[in-house]
Motif scaffolding. Structure first.
Motif, mmCIF file in Angstrom:
data_model
loop_
_atom_site.group_PDB
_atom_site.id
_atom_site.type_symbol
_atom_site.label_atom_id
_atom_site.label_comp_id
_atom_site.label_asym_id
_atom_site.label_seq_id
_atom_site.Cartn_x
_atom_site.Cartn_y
_atom_site.Cartn_z
ATOM 1 N N UNK A 97 45.250 66.844 -33.543
ATOM 2 C CA UNK A 97 44.861 67.534 -32.315
ATOM 3 C C UNK A 97 44.228 66.509 -31.373
ATOM 4 N N UNK A 98 44.809 66.348 -30.182
ATOM 5 C CA UNK A 98 44.264 65.424 -29.184
ATOM 6 C C UNK A 98 43.474 66.232 -28.169
ATOM 7 N N UNK B 210 45.929 69.168 -26.670
ATOM 8 C CA UNK B 210 44.867 70.016 -26.142
ATOM 9 C C UNK B 210 44.147 69.352 -24.994
ATOM 10 N N UNK B 211 43.101 70.019 -24.537
ATOM 11 C CA UNK B 211 42.150 69.353 -23.655
ATOM 12 C C UNK B 211 42.390 69.413 -22.181
ATOM 13 N N UNK B 212 43.589 69.074 -21.721
ATOM 14 C CA UNK B 212 43.722 68.825 -20.289
ATOM 15 C C UNK B 212 44.285 69.988 -19.496
ATOM 16 N N UNK B 213 44.688 71.079 -20.139
ATOM 17 C CA UNK B 213 45.365 72.131 -19.388
ATOM 18 C C UNK B 213 44.663 73.476 -19.475
ATOM 19 N N UNK C 235 47.732 60.947 -21.631
ATOM 20 C CA UNK C 235 49.150 60.750 -21.927
ATOM 21 C C UNK C 235 49.387 59.471 -22.723
ATOM 22 N N UNK C 236 48.639 58.410 -22.438
ATOM 23 C CA UNK C 236 48.797 57.157 -23.181
ATOM 24 C C UNK C 236 48.376 57.347 -24.631
ATOM 25 N N UNK D 292 55.538 66.851 -18.097
ATOM 26 C CA UNK D 292 55.857 65.412 -18.104
ATOM 27 C C UNK D 292 55.566 64.733 -19.438
ATOM 28 N N UNK D 293 54.406 65.032 -20.038
ATOM 29 C CA UNK D 293 54.055 64.387 -21.309
ATOM 30 C C UNK D 293 55.064 64.736 -22.393
ATOM 31 N N UNK D 294 55.439 66.002 -22.442
ATOM 32 C CA UNK D 294 56.387 66.442 -23.468
ATOM 33 C C UNK D 294 57.775 65.875 -23.205
ATOM 34 N N UNK D 295 58.161 65.774 -21.937
ATOM 35 C CA UNK D 295 59.490 65.250 -21.630
ATOM 36 C C UNK D 295 59.627 63.786 -22.045
#
Length: 684
Positions: free
Chosen positions: A5-6, A107-110, A16-17, A50-53
């Motif tokens: 889990x991030x 997690x975290x950013x959305x 994203x990095x 974008x991250x998932x793509x």
């Protein structure tokens, strides 16, 4: 199944990095990967995330999905407690994870408005998912003490919920800042990287809705590090011009456009692109000049005025995207340079899968090469594909590199494509001081074949001969060539100069055949047309050593058209004799033959034909009786089974020299460099 889990602690954490780096870690050890976004962004389809793509394009995960949308949360938040929403997420995750070996939870950013006000939401969800957590705090524009405090606070929140914390990461930390969380888990510090936060020319073109009037698609991937407004005279403009700058100039200032392009062609400053304001496009006469001077440099035409363009660009920041693999590689290299991925894997308890997919094998090559870095020479340093591969190799820390060629040509080509070759050595064989000593050494090696010193001086100016002499003298550890040279031009100098290892008289080759669930070695499919008994035994022994070097347990099957003693014929006798010779010379090897292909690889057939065999049905190294049989089978397996073939990889030489196909892509070159570096690790 293992999940990670991030959790980000706020804006600017550069999640994203970190997400990409952790996905890379999982991809090396798990076959079926999943990516799960608990709360999808507003109005977003997970397919547009974008991250998932980026992960979908690079890792081809088995499952990609989200739990709930922000709209679902907002609709139900007034009448439902957070616990009800968490229960719904856990239920959806349970169905998602069933088909995965490892899942990265983003997690975290959305988190949406009201949900974001619940400080322990990520912690509660991670606890219910029983997922170990990596906590990320951003350091952009913050004092190091503030970042350290954020990490300590975040750790406390997750620890109170009973979450196992793998590590905390301070990301995008200003250069020189010292962050210390003083926690019982590893704390990694990833410094801010301007190249990752810089927008690309393509992003600029998109936000400005600009029309590209010069340049190619590759130029759109150039990074933009600054903006230079062209409102002054040409001499003053040139004084302020810097490499990677975006030049924004009134559309009617053809002098500044010509000045920017001339500077690029001269190499004094290499601007990222030129944007012409007010929708003006250069005249055909001007384009005729700029297109010849710097055909690769993007020139854009935008409708807005110069100040509006500059303001729009100032608000842009870099992002990873599936259509810019260069930046993805750069991000991974930056993550791996500052985070102990192997240590994280050990803390996670994530062992390596017994099944090896093509992706897992390719990732393992990078990991092995990075572990003990070696120096590889690339003779074809003026070739664009080689330069693109070199940038990735350097950024990922796969190997140190020397490029052969004219330095001005290499620098210009790199600039045309916006490539960063910092750290690579560039050597021109025509002007190098090594040329004279190499000529003398080459003359001494080949004098018995009639080589004169004058001819040797000419021969070592050839890039492949020069590179091979670098390998022979220990200036580098290995060599990769072949993108613009024939196999003969690459291999003949290696046979003459590098020569074979002491106990092997045969140079041979193998292909790594990456099937859906395992990796096999096929040898020899490229070098020895019809090996005799001794050469066939050499090929088997060397191929087994190669397998072991790359983490594959060698179980050697000596192949032919018949199994066991049932058949008769000269070819069968050759394979039988070679098998016995291998057993005599390398008694520690598990080897059997003669054997048919299906008996070697199919456990069901092996159970009937050779039930007592330790190789049949489980073979990992397949030795063919001749090149025709090997090459034909290699092609058949590639086409019918969808296997990925990596090679041919040369073996039997004292030092690694490898030949790529002239049609090789950038990824093929990178893989061959990694393999060469791993081969060099075993050379004393």
């Amino acid at each position: 199944m293992r999940s990670v889990y991030v959790a980000g602690l706020g804006h600017g954490d550069g999640l994203q990095v970190v997400e990409l780096g952790l996905m890379e870690l999982l991809a090396r050890r798990a076959e079926r990967l999943g990516v799960f976004r608990p709360v999808a962004p507003r109005g977003a389809d997970v397919r547009a995330d974008p991250a998932i793509e980026v992960m979908r394009a690079r890792y081809r995960p088995a499952q990609v999905g989200s739990g709930i949308t922000i709209e679902e949360v907002e609709e139900g938040f007034a009448s439902q407690t957070v616990d009800v929403l968490l229960d719904r997420l856990v239920e959806r995750f349970a169905g998602f994870e069933a088909s995965c070996d490892a899942v990265l939870v983003l997690g975290g950013s959305t988190a949406p408005g009201d949900l974001a006000g619940e400080p322990a939401f990520d912690a509660k969800l991670a606890s219910r998912l029983s997922a170990p957590v990596v906590i990320v705090a951003g350091g952009v524009g913050q004092d190091a003490d503030v970042t350290s405090k954020s990490l300590r606070t975040g750790y406390q929140v997750f620890a109170e919920q009973g979450c196992p914390v793998l590590a905390v990461i301070a990301n995008r930390v200003p250069a020189g800042a010292v962050v210390g969380a003083d926690l019982p888990v590893p704390c990694y510090v990833i410094p801010e990287n301007p190249a990752l936060s810089a927008p690309t020319v393509g992003q600029v073109a998109e936000v400005l809705r600009a029309v590209q009037v010069q340049g190619d698609a590759v130029g759109l991937q150039r990074d933009v590090s600054s903006v230079v407004l062209g409102g002054e005279t040409l001499p003053g403009f040139l004084e302020h011009l810097r490499s990677a700058a975006l030049v924004v100039t009134p559309g009617d200032r053809a002098d500044l456009l010509l000045g920017a392009v001339a500077s690029d062609a001269a190499g004094t400053a290499r601007p990222a692109a030129v944007v012409l304001s007010h929708g003006v496009k250069p005249s055909p006469a001007v384009r005729g000049v700029t297109g010849r001077l710097a055909p690769g440099m993007p020139v854009l035409s935008a409708a807005a005025d110069s100040l509006t363009i500059a303001a729009a660009v100032a608000g842009l920041s870099g992002q990873l995207s599936p259509d810019n693999p260069r930046r993805t590689e750069h991000a991974l290299g930056h993550f791996e340079a500052h985070v102990d991925s192997e240590g994280l894997a050990q803390r996670l308890g994530l062992g390596r899968s017994s099944r090896v997919t093509p992706l897992m094998f390719e990732q393992s090559l990078v990991e092995r090469a990075r572990a003990e870095r070696r120096h590889i020479v690339l003779p074809e340093g003026e070739e664009d594909r080689v330069l693109r591969a070199a940038e990735t190799v350097l950024r990922r820390g796969i190997a140190d590199l020397t490029l052969l060629g004219r330095e001005d040509v290499i620098r210009r080509r790199a600039g045309d494509h916006g490539l960063d070759l910092h750290g690579a050595k560039i050597v021109d064989p025509l002007t190098s001081p090594m040329r004279h000593s190499f000529a003398e050494r080459y003359h001494a090696l080949r004098e018995h074949r009639g080589m004169t010193l004058d001819r040797a001086r000419d021969m070592v100016t050839d890039v492949n001969h020069f590179a091979t002499m670098m390998v022979r003298t220990g200036a580098v550890h290995g060599m990769v060539s072949g993108t613009v040279h024939s196999s003969a031009a690459t291999l003949l100098p290696a046979f003459q100069i590098v020569q074979t290892v002491p106990d092997i008289s045969t140079v041979s080759s193998v292909y790594f055949m990456c099937l859906s669930d395992r990796v096999l070695l096929f040898g020899d499919c490229a070098v020895n047309a019809d090996p005799d008994v001794t050469r066939l035994a050499d090929i088997a022994i060397t191929s087994a050593r190669t397998a072991e070097r790359f983490g594959i347990e060698p179980r050697v099957a000596m192949l032919t058209y018949s199994t066991g003693a049932a058949g008769a014929g000269a070819d069968l006798d050759k394979v039988q004799e070679a098998t016995e010779l291998v057993r005599t010379r390398a008694p520690e090897l598990l080897v059997e033959g003669p054997m048919q292909y299906d008996v070697a690889v199919d456990p069901r057939v092996a159970a009937v034909r050779l039930p007592e065999s330790g190789v049949a049905g489980r073979a990992t190294v397949l030795i063919f009786p001749d090149q025709h049989a090997g090459a034909t089978t290699c092609l058949a397996v590639r086409r019918s089974a969808g296997a990925v073939a990596v090679g041919p990889i040369l073996q039997g030489l004292r030092h690694p020299v490898n030949d790529v196909a002239r049609g090789a892509g950038v990824e093929d070159i990178i893989t061959t460099i990694a393999i060469s570096a791993i081969q060099a690790q075993s050379v004393s």
